[in-house]
Design an enzyme around this catalytic site. Structure first.
Site, PDB file in Angstrom:
ATOM      1  N   LEU A 291      48.425  32.861  30.770  1.00 22.11           N
ATOM      2  CA  LEU A 291      48.601  34.188  31.352  1.00 22.11           C
ATOM      3  C   LEU A 291      47.532  35.147  30.869  1.00 22.11           C
ATOM      4  O   LEU A 291      47.038  35.025  29.746  1.00 22.11           O
ATOM      5  CB  LEU A 291      49.997  34.738  31.069  1.00 22.11           C
ATOM      6  N   VAL A 292      47.176  36.086  31.737  1.00 24.50           N
ATOM      7  CA  VAL A 292      46.190  37.113  31.444  1.00 24.50           C
ATOM      8  C   VAL A 292      46.757  38.440  31.927  1.00 24.50           C
ATOM      9  O   VAL A 292      47.327  38.517  33.025  1.00 24.50           O
ATOM     10  CB  VAL A 292      44.839  36.820  32.143  1.00 24.50           C
TER      11      VAL A 292
ATOM     12  N   GLN B 236      38.155  38.549  35.892  1.00 28.74           N
ATOM     13  CA  GLN B 236      36.881  38.587  35.174  1.00 28.74           C
ATOM     14  C   GLN B 236      36.491  37.214  34.639  1.00 28.74           C
ATOM     15  O   GLN B 236      35.579  37.099  33.842  1.00 28.74           O
ATOM     16  CB  GLN B 236      36.975  39.516  33.965  1.00 28.74           C
TER      17      GLN B 236
ATOM     18  N   TYR C 232      43.410  26.398  39.714  1.00 34.15           N
ATOM     19  CA  TYR C 232      43.229  25.195  38.898  1.00 34.15           C
ATOM     20  C   TYR C 232      42.391  24.151  39.607  1.00 34.15           C
ATOM     21  O   TYR C 232      41.686  23.374  38.968  1.00 34.15           O
ATOM     22  CB  TYR C 232      44.587  24.624  38.472  1.00 34.15           C
TER      23      TYR C 232
END
Lengths: 217, 259
Positions: B196-197, B204, B238
């Site tokens: 997760l980000v 980015q 992915y």
């Protein structure tokens, strides 16, 4: 079932040599995409890697059965020792390893089942199913309910019979398969194209992380 | 502690397959962290020590020391007739992942310098992680289980944002903005979970960096079967990183609790 079996979840009952023999008897590889020779045999497992994998598995299940009686000896030649041995229950030291399975877990949230193998002559008698159910029982006992297993098409029916199904959340299973040929042309930064072998797969190693400095646009 | 008796097994704790969820939630300003980013502990966790596990201990000394020391391997002592392990004649093995690396550095309009720091092997504050999971809209999970899962993961990679005012003298404000972890048997198989980000930092290439570094570390240790379970909206993410859905018909199946 008619065969006397002894099932153990004790890791110290796992004998590395016997396990490699079981894998060979079942033509089983720990690699998902193994090398297969012209006779259809998978490559032998690397015992050092297997040792490491066993050491880092949360659950290990071994199934032993009594070695078959020697049928060549007539009843008159059987000694008292033979009779005594036949009367003893099967244990890991006097039995033969005929089935195995293991699970890898973070011991908190998730687990995955690997390397469920049964001797071919004893397959289709519920031994594999018993192994999987024992693994699941061990995991549930530790509060882990998120148990997965990677299945080929052939293995899917087996795991369904063990109470497994498609992901309720509808996720897609994905495996890293990128080889060098797919990306080295476009990625100028990774001209070396380091690859690592895994069975018959050659997998591209991503480049190391690069420190970049810049202004936010 | 958990009230496990009243929770039916079917409500098992999701998030296993929530990878890089895109969220439209508004960002919160930096929540008060319960504790600062702790210094890393080099020793294996006590729980692991009692179980004969050889947890990966990231080298705490300097980056260059860790390159020299390499990764120790124990000889298998129970093996019969097996050859002893031989060290490769190539150079010593590099560490799995860099301890701490600055990925990005920006000057914000108010003069604050912000660094995005990639790190591995350090402790993750479960409260910080829960805050981050809330931001991407993941369901909450029992913190004790999350802590155990992190401790027993083979690799945990994190991203932090470090903001410093040029004139202030303190260490600055550090905030967890991304994480990914992998479980493994250290030899053949690995599974990547919980990528997760922070939505404010998405787009980015940070998620890509996290996953690629996990893959790199795993492959460098010859762990070749790298799997994950992706939600529908991140399958393409992915795929771009080299993952293939159901290759050769291999699928993941999951245990269904029965009452």
């Amino acid at each position: 079932m008619a065969i006397p079996l002894f099932t153990s979840t004790n890791p110290s009952h796992v004998n590395l040599l016997h396990l490699t023999h079981l894998f060979r008897s079942a033509n089983f590889s720990c690699h998902r995409f193994p090398n297969i020779n012209t006779h259809g045999d998978v490559e032998a497992v690397d015992p050092h890697k297997l040792r490491v994998a066993l050491d880092h598995s949360s659950v290990l299940v071994s199934v032993f059965c009594k070695p078959p009686k020697s049928s060549e000896r007539s009843a008159s030649l059987r000694t008292l020792g033979d009779l005594f041995r036949e009367a003893l229950p099967v244990t890991q030291s006097n039995g033969r390893l005929v089935g195995f399975g293991r699970a890898v877990s973070d011991n908190g949230l998730t687990a995955s089942i690997h390397d469920v193998v049964v001797l071919p002559s004893l397959q289709r008698q519920g031994i594999g199913s018993m192994i999987v159910k024992r693994i699941v029982r061990m995991l549930i006992g530790r509060g882990i309910y998120d148990v997965s297993a990677l299945c080929s098409c052939e293995e899917r029916l087996f795991f369904e019979a063990c109470g497994f199904g498609n992901d309720m959340l509808g996720s897609t299973t994905m495996i890293y398969t990128r080889g060098a040929s797919q990306s080295n042309l476009s990625d100028k930064g990774n001209q070396n194209g380091v690859v690592k072998g895994a069975g018959r797969m050659l997998l591209l190693v991503p480049p190391p992380v690069v420190v970049v400095e810049g202004e936010r646009p | 502690m958990l009230s496990g008796a009243t929770i039916p097994p079917s409500s098992f704790y999701c998030g296993r397959r929530r990878h890089h969820a895109h969220s439209n939630s508004n960002s919160n300003s930096n929540s008060n962290s319960i504790r600062l980013f702790p210094s890393p502990s080099p020793s294996p966790s006590p729980a692991a020590a009692t179980r004969k596990l050889k947890l990966y201990c990231p080298p705490v000394p300097s980056f260059w020391d860790s390159i020299r020391s390499g990764f120790k391997k124990d000889n298998p002592t129970q093996v019969i007739d097996m050859p002893p392990p031989t060290l490769s004649e190539e150079e010593e093995e590099p560490p799995l992942l860099p301890r701490e690396v600055v990925l990005l550095q920006n000057s914000l309009p108010d003069g604050t310098i912000e660094q995005i720091i990639f790190s591995s092997g350090a402790d993750v504050d479960v409260y910080e992680l829960q805050t981050l999971c809330d931001k991407v809209g993941w369901p909450r999970r029992p913190l004790s289980k999350v802590a155990a899962a992190l401790k027993n993961s083979y690799l945990v990679a994190t991203l932090h944002s470090l903001k410093k005012s040029p004139d202030s003298e303190g260490d600055g404000r550090k905030e967890l903005i991304g994480m990914a972890r992998a479980t493994s048997d250290h030899a053949f198989n690995a599974t990547i979970w919980d990528v997760l980000v922070d939505p404010n930092y998405q787009g980015q290439g940070l998620g890509k960096a996290l996953v690629e570094q996990l893959i790199r570390a795993l492959l460098q240790r010859d762990i070749g079967n790298i799997t994950l379970f992706a939600d529908g909206q991140v399958v393409d993410f992915y795929r771009n990183l080299g993952f293939q859905p159901d290759p050769e018909g291999i699928k993941g199946m999951f245990w269904y609790p029965r009452y």
